[in-house]
Structure formats: structure tokens, C-alpha cells
Write a protein that holds these residues in place. Structure first.
Motif, PDB file in Angstrom:
ATOM      1  N   SER A 170       0.388  -0.645  14.019  1.00 22.42           N
ATOM      2  CA  SER A 170      -0.852  -1.105  13.388  1.00 22.42           C
ATOM      3  C   SER A 170      -0.889  -0.744  11.904  1.00 22.42           C
ATOM      4  CB  SER A 170      -2.059  -0.499  14.095  1.00 22.42           C
ATOM      5  OG  SER A 170      -1.975   0.928  14.055  1.00 22.42           O
ATOM      6  N   ALA A 171      -0.009   0.176  11.507  1.00 20.45           N
ATOM      7  CA  ALA A 171       0.032   0.555  10.094  1.00 20.45           C
ATOM      8  C   ALA A 171       0.372  -0.624   9.191  1.00 20.45           C
ATOM      9  CB  ALA A 171       1.055   1.677   9.895  1.00 20.45           C
ATOM     10  N   TRP A 172       1.021  -1.638   9.756  1.00 23.71           N
ATOM     11  CA  TRP A 172       1.393  -2.800   8.949  1.00 23.71           C
ATOM     12  C   TRP A 172       0.211  -3.729   8.689  1.00 23.71           C
ATOM     13  CZ3 TRP A 172       5.731  -2.483   6.470  1.00 23.71           C
ATOM     14  CH2 TRP A 172       6.796  -1.734   7.016  1.00 23.71           C
ATOM     15  N   ARG A 173      -0.857  -3.546   9.474  1.00 22.81           N
ATOM     16  CA  ARG A 173      -2.003  -4.433   9.316  1.00 22.81           C
ATOM     17  C   ARG A 173      -2.876  -3.949   8.175  1.00 22.81           C
ATOM     18  NH1 ARG A 173      -2.974  -6.915  14.303  1.00 22.81           N
ATOM     19  NH2 ARG A 173      -4.517  -8.195  13.205  1.00 22.81           N
ATOM     20  N   TRP A 175       3.639 -14.201   8.184  1.00 23.19           N
ATOM     21  CA  TRP A 175       2.799 -13.104   7.694  1.00 23.19           C
ATOM     22  C   TRP A 175       3.698 -12.088   7.011  1.00 23.19           C
ATOM     23  CZ3 TRP A 175      -2.291 -12.989   7.317  1.00 23.19           C
ATOM     24  CH2 TRP A 175      -3.062 -13.809   8.153  1.00 23.19           C
ATOM     25  N   LEU A 176       3.250 -11.599   5.862  1.00 24.87           N
ATOM     26  CA  LEU A 176       4.048 -10.602   5.151  1.00 24.87           C
ATOM     27  C   LEU A 176       3.145  -9.455   4.733  1.00 24.87           C
ATOM     28  CD1 LEU A 176       6.946 -10.123   4.013  1.00 24.87           C
ATOM     29  CD2 LEU A 176       6.077 -10.947   1.819  1.00 24.87           C
ATOM     30  N   SER A 177       3.595  -8.261   5.005  1.00 27.12           N
ATOM     31  CA  SER A 177       2.878  -7.082   4.514  1.00 27.12           C
ATOM     32  C   SER A 177       3.909  -6.106   3.962  1.00 27.12           C
ATOM     33  CB  SER A 177       2.045  -6.433   5.625  1.00 27.12           C
ATOM     34  OG  SER A 177       2.870  -6.061   6.708  1.00 27.12           O
ATOM     35  N   ALA A 178       3.415  -5.129   3.202  1.00 32.47           N
ATOM     36  CA  ALA A 178       4.348  -4.185   2.571  1.00 32.47           C
ATOM     37  C   ALA A 178       3.699  -2.808   2.449  1.00 32.47           C
ATOM     38  CB  ALA A 178       4.763  -4.699   1.191  1.00 32.47           C
ATOM     39  N   LEU A 224       7.354   5.815   6.717  1.00 34.24           N
ATOM     40  CA  LEU A 224       7.049   4.388   6.871  1.00 34.24           C
ATOM     41  C   LEU A 224       7.485   3.947   8.270  1.00 34.24           C
ATOM     42  CD1 LEU A 224       8.414   3.123   3.417  1.00 34.24           C
ATOM     43  CD2 LEU A 224       6.039   3.612   4.035  1.00 34.24           C
ATOM     44  N   PRO A 225       6.688   3.103   8.911  1.00 36.52           N
ATOM     45  CA  PRO A 225       7.021   2.705  10.301  1.00 36.52           C
ATOM     46  C   PRO A 225       8.092   1.612  10.356  1.00 36.52           C
ATOM     47  CG  PRO A 225       4.951   1.717   9.631  1.00 36.52           C
ATOM     48  CD  PRO A 225       5.392   2.560   8.476  1.00 36.52           C
ATOM     49  N   VAL A 226       9.220   1.897   9.733  1.00 41.17           N
ATOM     50  CA  VAL A 226      10.284   0.888   9.665  1.00 41.17           C
ATOM     51  C   VAL A 226      10.836   0.576  11.057  1.00 41.17           C
ATOM     52  CG1 VAL A 226      12.575   0.365   8.709  1.00 41.17           C
ATOM     53  CG2 VAL A 226      10.876   1.592   7.326  1.00 41.17           C
ATOM     54  N   ASP A 227      10.885   1.598  11.913  1.00 35.86           N
ATOM     55  CA  ASP A 227      11.435   1.378  13.253  1.00 35.86           C
ATOM     56  C   ASP A 227      10.415   0.792  14.220  1.00 35.86           C
ATOM     57  OD1 ASP A 227      13.938   2.233  12.577  1.00 35.86           O
ATOM     58  OD2 ASP A 227      13.501   4.342  13.051  1.00 35.86           O
ATOM     59  N   ASP A 228       9.200   0.597  13.760  1.00 39.80           N
ATOM     60  CA  ASP A 228       8.169   0.063  14.644  1.00 39.80           C
ATOM     61  C   ASP A 228       7.491  -1.136  13.982  1.00 39.80           C
ATOM     62  OD1 ASP A 228       6.249  -0.459  16.477  1.00 39.80           O
ATOM     63  OD2 ASP A 228       5.160   1.438  16.251  1.00 39.80           O
ATOM     64  N   ARG A 248       0.828  -1.200   0.000  1.00 45.79           N
ATOM     65  CA  ARG A 248       0.000   0.000   0.000  1.00 45.79           C
ATOM     66  C   ARG A 248       0.864   1.251   0.000  1.00 45.79           C
ATOM     67  NH1 ARG A 248      -2.391   0.502   4.708  1.00 45.79           N
ATOM     68  NH2 ARG A 248      -1.560  -1.384   5.640  1.00 45.79           N
ATOM     69  N   ARG A 249       0.403   2.223  -0.741  1.00 46.33           N
ATOM     70  CA  ARG A 249       1.107   3.498  -0.757  1.00 46.33           C
ATOM     71  C   ARG A 249       0.574   4.341   0.393  1.00 46.33           C
ATOM     72  NH1 ARG A 249       3.611   6.878  -5.437  1.00 46.33           N
ATOM     73  NH2 ARG A 249       4.244   8.694  -4.224  1.00 46.33           N
ATOM     74  N   VAL A 250       1.480   4.857   1.165  1.00 40.93           N
ATOM     75  CA  VAL A 250       1.070   5.671   2.308  1.00 40.93           C
ATOM     76  C   VAL A 250       1.788   7.012   2.233  1.00 40.93           C
ATOM     77  CG1 VAL A 250       0.576   3.705   3.791  1.00 40.93           C
ATOM     78  CG2 VAL A 250       2.877   4.677   3.758  1.00 40.93           C
ATOM     79  N   ASP A 251       1.171   7.980   2.828  1.00 38.89           N
ATOM     80  CA  ASP A 251       1.815   9.280   2.963  1.00 38.89           C
ATOM     81  C   ASP A 251       2.521   9.314   4.309  1.00 38.89           C
ATOM     82  OD1 ASP A 251       0.824  10.127   0.516  1.00 38.89           O
ATOM     83  OD2 ASP A 251      -1.087  10.723   1.435  1.00 38.89           O
TER      84      ASP A 251
END
Lengths: 383, 294
Positions: B58-61, B89-92, B50-54, B44-47
Motif C-alpha cells: 500500500s506504500a505505493w498508493r 499506473w505509475l508511482s514513485a 523502499l518496498p521494492v520487493d513488494d 515521495r520521500r520516505v524513511d
């Protein structure tokens, strides 16, 4: 798997790669009967190659007391137990090698030591197989109930290395110029597959650099025509660094070939594992043959008989006397006029060693004078 | 062949075993021209950042999160006899410049140390290197390279603790006197750390991301990329690893850019250190299709 010929087994065997023998093959001959486990070799190796952080527990060379000493703990019994029956029919091995007995998905029968196993070099040092009572007296050789001996161990720089076969990255290679087996320190990614696969456990993982290391056969010295550190410091003069040929190309003038192929007094260690190891042992004369047969294969009793006859065999005595006589690699030798001579690759003499020291018997008494000049007879008290 | 289940489908179903909705077919061609039926994963494209450090954000769900079944690598020796991690589980997510993955799997204990017979946990995402066609699942093939970003539990521990596990921690009673660095100039002392002396990227002491970028053209050919751009973070909590892996979409170094609005093949591998996994002893999911939102 490819079929390769293993002369120590007297037959072809399975190996993951096609057979390709090096131009020359590094070897070492150890006379177990001369070792006192002083560990001078161990210290020489360690202070040369493995005194860095992450190498503390690494002993590329070690001396262990057999049958109860190990480094790492249980290294040989672990693989022997996994291998199954190891029968010989004459000089031909009838059992399976570690490559042939490998489970599905594995390159070889393997065992991965854990941290504690590397923590006790030679646990059980000097432990004999029996308990000595006050009346214990051992009149016969070999000893039936109570024995121990010292086993000198380095990497065997095998003709068919299991470490090389098991590495999924081909980070381990065997040098064509001398057959020394090395781990490419740049290519290794620390999977420790070599550690698990080498039955002799002579690949070791460095936790600081996170890649594996092993005995390098002192290749910088070999390249200069010199014997290894562990060989040249040995105070018992029990080691010989040399090159060995296959039996069909054996050259009796070469001391290693002479001892291994001509007199057959030096035998490979656990040949049944199938690696064609290139460290050869003159077996300890006082140990029961059944145990020695398991460790050194067929020919143990004949080797011991030949060795015990060295006093009457000038050629054999000469080859043995050349151990530790020079730092240079001896390519050929001869024995003439009671003197053993070693030669370099060009045939120039490196060393001459008399087989027997000249004998001098001094008189118990000798003429002397007292302080005032009176003639008197002196007596030697230390003869 | 591996099964893929969307989180949405899983949650809607009566049980894990009853809700498999699709199977990824090995060797399927990628491409936006013919949208994949097996396209379960959506980046998903987000503005915003990105929560790479977390990794537990919940943004990954979301609907695009996918459960991938893992199978034991048994094509090459040494092989993995059986899986210890059955699925991941994999999300992007992406923001147009960086694409990030979050992987999560259950494990009894964490493997965070490289030691003698002790192995680290790891997870890797694999992407095609020079085309959007699916390369061979065998880590690519000659002429068809793959780009791999592997997070390692031991590198995460290095970063979190600010140091490496060293010999005195494993063998506290070990006694030693001088080290080469106490006696010799650095250029000489490093010779007794041979991996470091030859510049093996695993051996260096410099601070680094817990994620290593590699190029491969088949089993046993992984090569450390000269420019390391990936980042990530792993957290072990409640019997699970939660791991992020992020990389620029303009990958450079001869690799094609990851563009939005297209389907991209992605494969995953997981290593469980406590189960003895390392190298080829891994469990993996075959190529899946990932829609990178425009």
C-alpha cells in the motif's frame, strides 16, 4: 524507401536501404533432380553448427518434400497467400514484392511461425500429390496428377535480405567480401523481427541464448576457398557453392554464372518476393510447369529443356559433372577433350572430371581351368 | 501527446473517461524554476526501506500516483498497429539514495517466456541521461542520451524459478544425445551457444536482476550498461502486473545524479508479450514531469 535494381524481377523495386552489392556474392546451385532426401547435408550442417542446447529445432539446412513438406510448417504458402497476385509480363515481374506490399508500419509482408510450426521438419515427407492405384502408371513427364520432389534449403544470402531490412537494431549485416548475411550475436536482442520478415524462414530464435541465429554460409570455409559443409558431403553431388555475378557482368567461365546466366538452367527460388535470393535451382523435370513457375519464376520450361539436353551439351554436362568433385571453390572451368576441369582463383587446376567413363565390354565367356588343370570355359553371371 | 490522470482525480470522478485533467505536452522543457502544470507524478520521500520487493504494498498508493495513457509506437518500423495496454499506473518513492517506480497495468495473461514466436511482457522507465532537459521521446537522440531501466517478465520468471525455460519444456518429446558441454571443455563448448560466447547480456546464465539498464541515443541504439545497478520485482495477480523498478539516484557511468527538490522528465513504455509486443512494437507514454521530493 530507396529504389534498387533487382535483376531477377527485371525492374527496380522498393527496399529500405540503398542498393550496395558486395564485392563478391556467395551462391549455391542445387540440382533438384539428383536429390534423394538422404539428409546427409542436414546432418553435416547440424553436427557442425547447431548441436548446442537451444538449437535442437534449428535446421539451417533442410530438405523438404514439395509440395506438402515444409520447415517451418507452411512457410511458403503463408507468404504467397499474403502477397497477393504475382503476375509476370515476360521476364518482368508485374506484382508487388514483400517490401512493396507491406502494411503500414511494417517493413515487409511477414508471418511469425509459432512453436508448433518448428516442431515438424518436413511433415508430409514423401507425400505425392495424388493417390496411386494398382493400375497407376505414369508414362509422361511432367506428371500431371501425381508428383513430389525434394527441395534443398539453406539461407539464400539474399542481395536484398528481408531479415536485414526488418531488424530495428541493424544487428544483421551483409559481408562485402562474399555477400554472406550474418546476425551479430552481440547486437541482437531477440526481437525475432528477422524471423517474421524472412519469407524463407531461415532466421531462427535460440531459446537458450535468447537471440536469433541463421545459416552462416560456412563462412570460415568460404574464407579458405572451400565449399560449404552441405555441399561437400552431398552424396548425390547435386550442390555447387560458388560466387555469382549480375547478368551484365556474367562470366561464362564461372560455373555458377554459366548455369544461371549463360545456359539459364538454374533459377532463383520465389524471385517474386523481391529479395534476389542467391540459391539457384535446376527445376525438377517431372513436375507440372505451373507449380514450378510459381516457385522459380519465368524460364522454367526452357531450363528443363536445356537440362534434358545436357547429354548433347558437353559444356553444360561438364559444369554439372564438376558438382561435388572437389571441396575447393571452383572459380572457372572449361571442357576440353571430353574432360571438365575446374580452376581456383589463381587459375590453377583443382580437378579434372571425364564427362563419360570409358566403356569396356567384357566377353560373356572366358577361358579358365578346372581344379585338376583341365582347360575349360568360364561364364560370367553378373555381366 | 498523452493524457495523465491522478489517482485522486480518478477516484473522485464519475468515470475514467470523464476525469482527464491534463495533458503532457511533448517537448516541454523541464526544470524546477518553472513548476510544470503537467507535473502529476510525485516521487515521495520516505524513511525506511523502499518496498521494492513488494509491488503490491500500500506504500505505493498515494496522491502522486499517476495514470498514464499509452499510445502505439508508430514513428519507427516495425511499428505497433494498435495498443493492447491502454494505460499504466505509475508511482514513485525515494529515500534519498534510491529511487523506485511501481508500474501496474491490466493484461489478460502474463507473458513470461522467450520462445519461438512467444514474447515476454515488459515495462521500462526512461529518464534523461546527461541533463534534466527532456530528450527526444524517440529513445533520445545522438548527443542526448536516455537512461532506460526495463523489467522483463521472462527474467522475473528466471529469478522466481531459479532456472531458464529450456527446450525440453517446449518440445518434451525431443530426443538428443550429447551436448557440447558433455564432450568438450567449456571454452570450446560455448561456441555452440554463440550469443553466450560473445558475451551478449541476454544470453548469459548468471543470476541477475529482472531489470536491465540501458543507454540509448535514438531508436535501435539501446546499449547494455556495463554496470547494472537496477533491481525490481514483478507480480502478476488478478489480471494485472505489479512491477517495481529501483535504481540508485547517484547513477554514475556518465549519467547525472537524480536530485531531490527538482522536476525530472520520465517516460514509460509497456510491452505485452501475448500481443506480440517486442522491441519497437510497444505502447508508450510521452514524457511526464516527476517531482522528486526534497
Amino acid at each position: 524507401m530507396a529504389k534498387v535494381f533487382n535483376w531477377q524481377l527485371g525492374r527496380d523495386m522498393d527496399y529500405p536501404y540503398e542498393g550496395s552489392r558486395p564485392e563478391r556474392q556467395f551462391c549455391m546451385v542445387m540440382d533438384t533432380n539428383k536429390c534423394i532426401a538422404c539428409q546427409t547435408c542436414t546432418i553435416a550442417c547440424k553436427s557442425t553448427w547447431t548441436w548446442g542446447p537451444g538449437q535442437e529445432y534449428m535446421l539451417w539446412n533442410n530438405i523438404e518434400t514439395k509440395p506438402y513438406g515444409f520447415y517451418p510448417t507452411g512457410w511458403d504458402v503463408q507468404v504467397l497467400e499474403r502477397l497477393g497476385p504475382q503476375d509476370w509480363q515476360g521476364d518482368t515481374y508485374a506484382g508487388k514484392t514483400i517490401f512493396e506490399a507491406a502494411e503500414t508500419g511494417e517493413v515487409a509482408v511477414n508471418w511469425q511461425p509459432d512453436q508448433a510450426d518448428w516442431n515438424h521438419p518436413n511433415l508430409g515427407e514423401d507425400e505425392p500429390t495424388g493417390v496411386a492405384g494398382e493400375e497407376t502408371y505414369i508414362p509422361d513427364i511432367p506428371h500431371a496428377d501425381m508428383w513430389m520432389y525434394y527441395l534443398q534449403r539453406i539461407c539464400n544470402h539474399c542481395t536484398y535480405p528481408a531479415c536485414l531490412a526488418a531488424c530495428p537494431r541493424q544487428a544483421i549485416y551483409k559481408r562485402d567480401e562474399d555477400g554472406i548475411v550474418l546476425i551479430d550475436q552481440d547486437r541482437c536482442r531477440g526481437y525475432q523481427e528477422c524471423v517474421a520478415a524472412c519469407p524463407y524462414k531461415k532466421s531462427m530464435f535460440n531459446i537458450e541464448t535468447r537471440v536469433s541465429e541463421k545459416c552462416i554460409g560456412c563462412y570460415p570455409k568460404i574464407e579458405q576457398g572451400l565449399q560449404t559443409q552441405c555441399t561437400t558431403v552431398c552424396i548425390g553431388r547435386l550442390r555447387l557453392t560458388d560466387f555469382v555475378n549480375t547478368p551484365d557482368k556474367a562470366d561464362a567461365r564461372n560455373p555458377a554464372d554459366f548455369l544461371i546466366h549463360t545456359r539459364k538452367v538454374a533459377l532463383p527460388i520465389y524471385p517474386q518476393l523481391g529479395l534476389e535470393p542467391n540459391v539457384y535451382y535446376i527445376p525438377p523435370i517431372h513436375v507440372p510447369p505451373k507449380y514450378l513457375h510459381q516457385m522459380f519464376g519465368p524460364g522454367v520450361e526452357e531450363a528443363i529443356e536445356t537440362y534434358k539436353n545436357a547429354k548433347d551439351d558437353d559444356e553444360l554436362l561438364g559444369a554439372l559433372m564438376l558438382f561435388g568433385s572437389t571441396e575447393k571453390i571452383i572459380y572457372s572451368f572449361d571442357v576440353r577433350g571430353g574432360v571438365a576441369r575446374g580452376y581456383d582463383r589463381k587459375g590453377d587446376e583443382l580437378v579434372a572430371v571425364p564427362l563419360r567413363e570409358p566403356e569396356l565390354v567384357r566377353d560373356f565367356s572366358y577361358p579358365t581351368t578346372l581344379a585338376d588343370g583341365t582347360p575349360a570355359t568360364g561364364y560370367r553371371h553378373n555381366t | 501527446m498523452s493524457d495523465a490522470i491522478t489517482r485522486k482525480a480518478l477516484l473522485a470522478g464519475a468515470g475514467v473517461g470523464a476525469v482527464a485533467v491534463g495533458a503532457f505536452l511533448a517537448g516541454c522543457g523541464g526544470g524546477e524554476e518553472a513548476p510544470q502544470k503537467d507535473a502529476q507524478l510525485v516521487a515521495r520521500r520516505v524513511d525506511g526501506p523502499l518496498p521494492v520487493d513488494d509491488p503490491r504494498s500500500s506504500a505505493w498508493r498515494g496522491d502522486g500516483e499517476t495514470l498514464l495513457a499509452l499510445v502505439a509506437q508508430q514513428a519507427a518500423k516495425p511499428a505497433l498497429a494498435q495498443v493492447s495496454v491502454p494505460d499504466v499506473w505509475l508511482s514513485a518513492l525515494h529515500d534519498g539514495r534510491t529511487i523506485a517506480f511501481r508500474a501496474s497495468w491490466a493484461q489478460e495473461s502474463a507473458g513470461e517466456v522467450d520462445s519461438l514466436g512467444v514474447f515476454h511482457d515488459a515495462v521500462a522507465v526512461m529518464l534523461p541521461g546527461t541533463s534534466r532537459e527532456r530528450p527526444a521521446i524517440t529513445m533520445g537522440a545522438p548527443g542526448a542520451p536516455v537512461h532506460i531501466a526495463q523489467w522483463r517478465g521472462s527474467w522475473q520468471k528466471d529469478q522466481d524459478s531459479g532456472r531458464r525455460v529450456s527446450v525440453p519444456e517446449i518440445y518434451p518429446n525431443y530426443v538428443r544425445d550429447l551436448t557440447p558441454s558433455e564432450l568438450l571443455p567449456p571454452r570450446t563448448a560455448v561456441l555452440w551457444a554463440p550469443g553466450r560466447a560473445v558475451g551478449n547480456p541476454l544470453s548469459g546464465l548468471e543470476e541477475r536482476s529482472p531489470v536491465e539498464e540501458l543507454l540509448a541515443e535514438g531508436f535501435g541504439s539501446t546499449t547494455h550498461l556495463p554496470r547494472q545497478q537496477a533491481s525490481g520485482r514483478g507480480v502478476f495477480a488478478d489480471g494485472r502486473w505489479w512491477v517495481t523498478i529501483a535504481m540508485p539516484m547517484q547513477r554514475g557511468q556518465g549519467l547525472i545524479d537524480i536530485l531531490g527538490g527538482l522536476y525530472w522528465p520520465v517516460a514509460v513504455a509497456v510491452w505485452s508479450g501475448p500481443a506480440g509486443n517486442r522491441g519497437g512494437r510497444k505502447q508508450y507514454a510521452d514524457w511526464a514531469s516527476m517531482l522528486v521530493e526534497a
